[in-house]
Design an enzyme around this catalytic site. Structure first.
Site, PDB file in Angstrom:
ATOM      1  N   SER A  24       0.838  -1.211   0.000  1.00 51.96           N
ATOM      2  CA  SER A  24       0.000   0.000   0.000  1.00 51.96           C
ATOM      3  C   SER A  24       0.866   1.251   0.000  1.00 51.96           C
ATOM      4  O   SER A  24       1.876   1.306   0.709  1.00 51.96           O
ATOM      5  CB  SER A  24      -0.888   0.003   1.244  1.00 51.96           C
ATOM      6  OG  SER A  24      -1.460   1.280   1.425  1.00 51.96           O
TER       7      SER A  24
ATOM      8  N   TYR B 128      -2.264   5.716  -3.950  1.00 53.46           N
ATOM      9  CA  TYR B 128      -3.157   6.864  -3.770  1.00 53.46           C
ATOM     10  C   TYR B 128      -2.337   8.055  -4.236  1.00 53.46           C
ATOM     11  O   TYR B 128      -1.135   8.119  -3.963  1.00 53.46           O
ATOM     12  CB  TYR B 128      -3.512   7.090  -2.303  1.00 53.46           C
ATOM     13  CG  TYR B 128      -4.486   6.111  -1.692  1.00 53.46           C
ATOM     14  CD1 TYR B 128      -5.741   5.908  -2.236  1.00 53.46           C
ATOM     15  CD2 TYR B 128      -4.164   5.423  -0.522  1.00 53.46           C
ATOM     16  CE1 TYR B 128      -6.647   5.028  -1.637  1.00 53.46           C
ATOM     17  CE2 TYR B 128      -5.057   4.550   0.071  1.00 53.46           C
ATOM     18  CZ  TYR B 128      -6.298   4.355  -0.494  1.00 53.46           C
ATOM     19  OH  TYR B 128      -7.183   3.497   0.096  1.00 53.46           O
TER      20      TYR B 128
ATOM     21  N   THR C 233      -5.994   3.220  -6.767  1.00 53.07           N
ATOM     22  CA  THR C 233      -7.279   3.133  -6.064  1.00 53.07           C
ATOM     23  C   THR C 233      -8.102   4.390  -6.313  1.00 53.07           C
ATOM     24  O   THR C 233      -7.647   5.508  -6.063  1.00 53.07           O
ATOM     25  CB  THR C 233      -7.040   2.925  -4.555  1.00 53.07           C
ATOM     26  OG1 THR C 233      -6.283   1.726  -4.402  1.00 53.07           O
ATOM     27  CG2 THR C 233      -8.352   2.789  -3.798  1.00 53.07           C
TER      28      THR C 233
ATOM     29  N   LYS D  39      -8.481   0.160  -9.346  1.00 51.98           N
ATOM     30  CA  LYS D  39      -9.155  -0.482  -8.200  1.00 51.98           C
ATOM     31  C   LYS D  39     -10.311   0.377  -7.700  1.00 51.98           C
ATOM     32  O   LYS D  39     -10.147   1.589  -7.511  1.00 51.98           O
ATOM     33  CB  LYS D  39      -8.134  -0.697  -7.069  1.00 51.98           C
ATOM     34  CG  LYS D  39      -8.706  -1.299  -5.794  1.00 51.98           C
ATOM     35  CD  LYS D  39      -7.603  -1.638  -4.809  1.00 51.98           C
ATOM     36  CE  LYS D  39      -8.111  -2.315  -3.567  1.00 51.98           C
ATOM     37  NZ  LYS D  39      -8.711  -1.408  -2.592  1.00 51.98           N
TER      38      LYS D  39
ATOM     39  N   HIS E 170     -14.286  -1.322  -1.684  1.00 54.71           N
ATOM     40  CA  HIS E 170     -13.263  -0.990  -0.688  1.00 54.71           C
ATOM     41  C   HIS E 170     -13.609  -1.631   0.659  1.00 54.71           C
ATOM     42  O   HIS E 170     -13.368  -1.060   1.725  1.00 54.71           O
ATOM     43  CB  HIS E 170     -13.156   0.527  -0.537  1.00 54.71           C
ATOM     44  CG  HIS E 170     -11.784   1.009  -0.170  1.00 54.71           C
ATOM     45  ND1 HIS E 170     -11.014   1.771  -1.002  1.00 54.71           N
ATOM     46  CD2 HIS E 170     -11.034   0.844   0.960  1.00 54.71           C
ATOM     47  CE1 HIS E 170      -9.875   2.075  -0.408  1.00 54.71           C
ATOM     48  NE2 HIS E 170      -9.855   1.514   0.789  1.00 54.71           N
TER      49      HIS E 170
HETATM   50  C1  LIG Z   1      -7.373  -1.827   7.468  1.00 52.04           C
HETATM   51  C2  LIG Z   1      -7.559  -1.650   5.985  1.00 52.04           C
HETATM   52  C3  LIG Z   1      -6.708  -0.792   5.300  1.00 52.04           C
HETATM   53  C4  LIG Z   1      -6.863  -0.621   3.922  1.00 52.04           C
HETATM   54  N1  LIG Z   1      -5.989   0.179   3.243  1.00 52.04           N
HETATM   55  C5  LIG Z   1      -6.085   0.285   1.903  1.00 52.04           C
HETATM   56  C6  LIG Z   1      -5.107   1.016   1.164  1.00 52.04           C
HETATM   57  O1  LIG Z   1      -4.147   1.549   1.710  1.00 52.04           O
HETATM   58  N2  LIG Z   1      -5.273   1.100  -0.184  1.00 52.04           N
HETATM   59  C7  LIG Z   1      -6.333   0.500  -0.837  1.00 52.04           C
HETATM   60  O2  LIG Z   1      -6.448   0.596  -2.058  1.00 52.04           O
HETATM   61  N3  LIG Z   1      -7.255  -0.212  -0.153  1.00 52.04           N
HETATM   62  C8  LIG Z   1      -7.146  -0.345   1.179  1.00 52.04           C
HETATM   63  N4  LIG Z   1      -8.051  -1.109   1.858  1.00 52.04           N
HETATM   64  C9  LIG Z   1      -9.105  -1.825   1.115  1.00 52.04           C
HETATM   65  C10 LIG Z   1      -8.621  -3.203   0.666  1.00 52.04           C
HETATM   66  O3  LIG Z   1      -7.607  -3.098  -0.306  1.00 52.04           O
HETATM   67  C11 LIG Z   1      -9.766  -4.049   0.073  1.00 52.04           C
HETATM   68  O4  LIG Z   1     -10.369  -3.349  -0.983  1.00 52.04           O
HETATM   69  C12 LIG Z   1     -10.821  -4.427   1.115  1.00 52.04           C
HETATM   70  O5  LIG Z   1     -10.240  -4.659   2.367  1.00 52.04           O
HETATM   71  C13 LIG Z   1     -11.559  -5.664   0.652  1.00 52.04           C
HETATM   72  O6  LIG Z   1     -12.561  -6.014   1.531  1.00 52.04           O
HETATM   73  P1  LIG Z   1     -12.391  -7.112   2.701  1.00 52.04           P
HETATM   74  O7  LIG Z   1     -11.646  -6.424   3.797  1.00 52.04           O
HETATM   75  O8  LIG Z   1     -13.791  -7.438   3.084  1.00 52.04           O
HETATM   76  O9  LIG Z   1     -11.616  -8.278   2.134  1.00 52.04           O
HETATM   77  C14 LIG Z   1      -7.907  -1.296   3.232  1.00 52.04           C
HETATM   78  C15 LIG Z   1      -8.738  -2.174   3.934  1.00 52.04           C
HETATM   79  C16 LIG Z   1      -8.570  -2.368   5.297  1.00 52.04           C
HETATM   80  C17 LIG Z   1      -9.469  -3.342   6.006  1.00 52.04           C
END
Ligand SMILES: Cc1cc2nc3c(=O)[nH]c(=O)nc-3n(C[C@H](O)[C@H](O)[C@H](O)COP(=O)(O)O)c2cc1C
Length: 382
Positions: free
Chosen positions: A110, A132, A158, A257, A281
């Site tokens: 990330s 990002y 994203t 994404k 997300h």
């Molecule tokens: C704690 C956390 C931090 C996240 N940080 C990012 C991030 O930095 N960049 C991003 O594109 N998505 C981020 N996401 C979203 C995830 O990439 C993903 O789309 C999402 O967690 C999928 O759903 P799930 O948690 O039900 O598997 C984050 C999700 C969580 C739970």
């Protein structure tokens, strides 16, 4: 790994994570936004999909391996980018990347990680990088160049957070950035000594928890301080021209994404993207967004077979992976599932989460009569 951690499904790891983390950190990992209807919808949509299994197909050998961007992968699954994994476990990004490498699965670094991307890349394995955009676009372009130099094969941009999401709970817990100590979160942290010593204590010896680790030194700050000018993510002025610019700069695979609309998927294809992530997300952006698994069929009709389609948001079981692939996804990303493992037991916990999802996928396929991914897609199982 110490046995199986007495965790027999992702929900067991989730419960261990909840107990180990201070409430404020747990909420950051677990919660959605506003009225939090989206997370339940993500799950309800998966649960509403049922199978019509086939029988007597000799499923002694079942293999869910597949190819993603032309390379073999043991499962149609990769680890989603999750910023601030370093708050869940000491150097959590590295633990995630190491476990992914051991499992032979791609890991997405990330841009919001609390560790340098180059340090995470030392884990080896198959690496992707998520972006990002920072307010100062030249910072983003510099980081993208670094990701390529560090060996990242794909760039995931994203796009479903044009503005910061409405995480109301952060105002109450105080666990925002900059992090502010108050009576409530002090008590919360003190009540979780394992996390305090094992995670924060180790950072304290290192000089503090970094924030924005992927920025040049002059723009880095500690998590207890606000970001300096230019060093905040700013995506509200991003449009397709910005993506075209990235396309022309990035020599590797480009993946957009946070896609839920087939017209955007067609535009992504036209602009030269290699893939998309159908995603809300994990219900962390717009609460009332359609569940990704429900948005998938229209998107597959629009661009299936012409670009790589990933799906995430709500995957907690191997059977969810099977459902997504049956509906036309090439692979899934998992976000919270490995983070529960990470929060529970570090790298061993992540490995346990990945192992559980893999064995559940194989078992679901066997019970469906599908010996491989091709059969899963062609047997008319839903
Ligand atoms: C704690 C956390 C931090 C996240 N940080 C990012 C991030 O930095 N960049 C991003 O594109 N998505 C981020 N996401 C979203 C995830 O990439 C993903 O789309 C999402 O967690 C999928 O759903 P799930 O948690 O039900 O598997 C984050 C999700 C969580 C739970």
């Amino acid at each position: 790994m110490a046995g199986d951690l007495a965790c027999y499904n992702i929900a067991d790891l989730r419960e261990r994570a909840r107990r180990r983390l201070p409430k404020g950190i747990w909420e950051y990992l677990e919660r959605g936004v506003e009225d939090e209807t989206g997370m339940a919808r993500n799950r309800a949509s998966f649960d509403a999909i049922t199978f019509r299994p086939r029988i007597l197909r000799n499923v002694e050998k079942v293999d869910p391996d597949t190819s993603i961007f032309g390379r073999e992968t043991p499962l149609p699954m990769a680890l989603a980018p999750t910023g601030a994994a370093g708050l869940l476990w000491y150097r959590g990004d590295l633990a995630l990347a190491r476990a992914a490498a051991k499992a032979g699965l791609p890991f997405t670094i990330s841009s919001a990680s609390t560790m340098d991307l180059e340090d995470i890349a030392k884990a080896g394995g198959r690496l992707w990088f998520q972006l990002y955009m920072w307010e100062d676009r030249s910072l983003s372009h510099a980081v993208v160049d670094r990701a390529w130099a560090a060996g990242c094969e794909a760039l995931f941009v994203t796009l479903d957070m044009a503005v910061p999401p409405n995480r109301e709970y952060i105002h109450r817990s105080g666990f925002g950035t900059p992090f502010r100590l108050n009576a409530r979160n002090t008590l919360d942290v003190l009540a979780h000594p394992r996390w305090l010593a094992g995670t924060m204590g180790r950072y304290a010896l290192d000089g503090g928890v970094p924030s924005q680790a992927n920025l040049p030194d002059r723009l880095r700050s500690r998590i207890t301080k606000g970001a300096p000018p230019g060093a905040l993510f700013k995506q509200d002025n991003l449009d397709w021209d910005g993506i075209a610019e990235l396309r022309s700069r990035w020599p590797g695979k480009l993946v957009l994404k946070g896609m839920l609309h087939p017209a955007d998927a067609e535009r992504a294809l036209a602009i030269g993207a290699d893939g998309i992530v159908v995603s809300n997300h994990g219900a962390r952006a717009l609460d009332s967004s359609v569940a990704a698994i429900d948005a998938l069929p229209d998107i597959v009709s629009a661009v299936g077979g012409k670009m790589t389609i990933f799906l995430d948001s709500g995957i907690r079981r191997g059977s969810d992976i099977v459902k997504a692939v049956e509906r036309g996804a090439d692979a899934v990303l998992v976000g919270r599932a490995p983070l529960y493992g990470l929060s529970a037991a570090g790298e061993a916990g992540v490995l346990r989460a990945l192992d559980l999802l893999g064995s559940e996928t194989r078992r679901s396929m066997a019970l469906l009569g599908a010996r491989n991914i091709d059969e899963l897609r062609t047997l008319d199982l839903m």
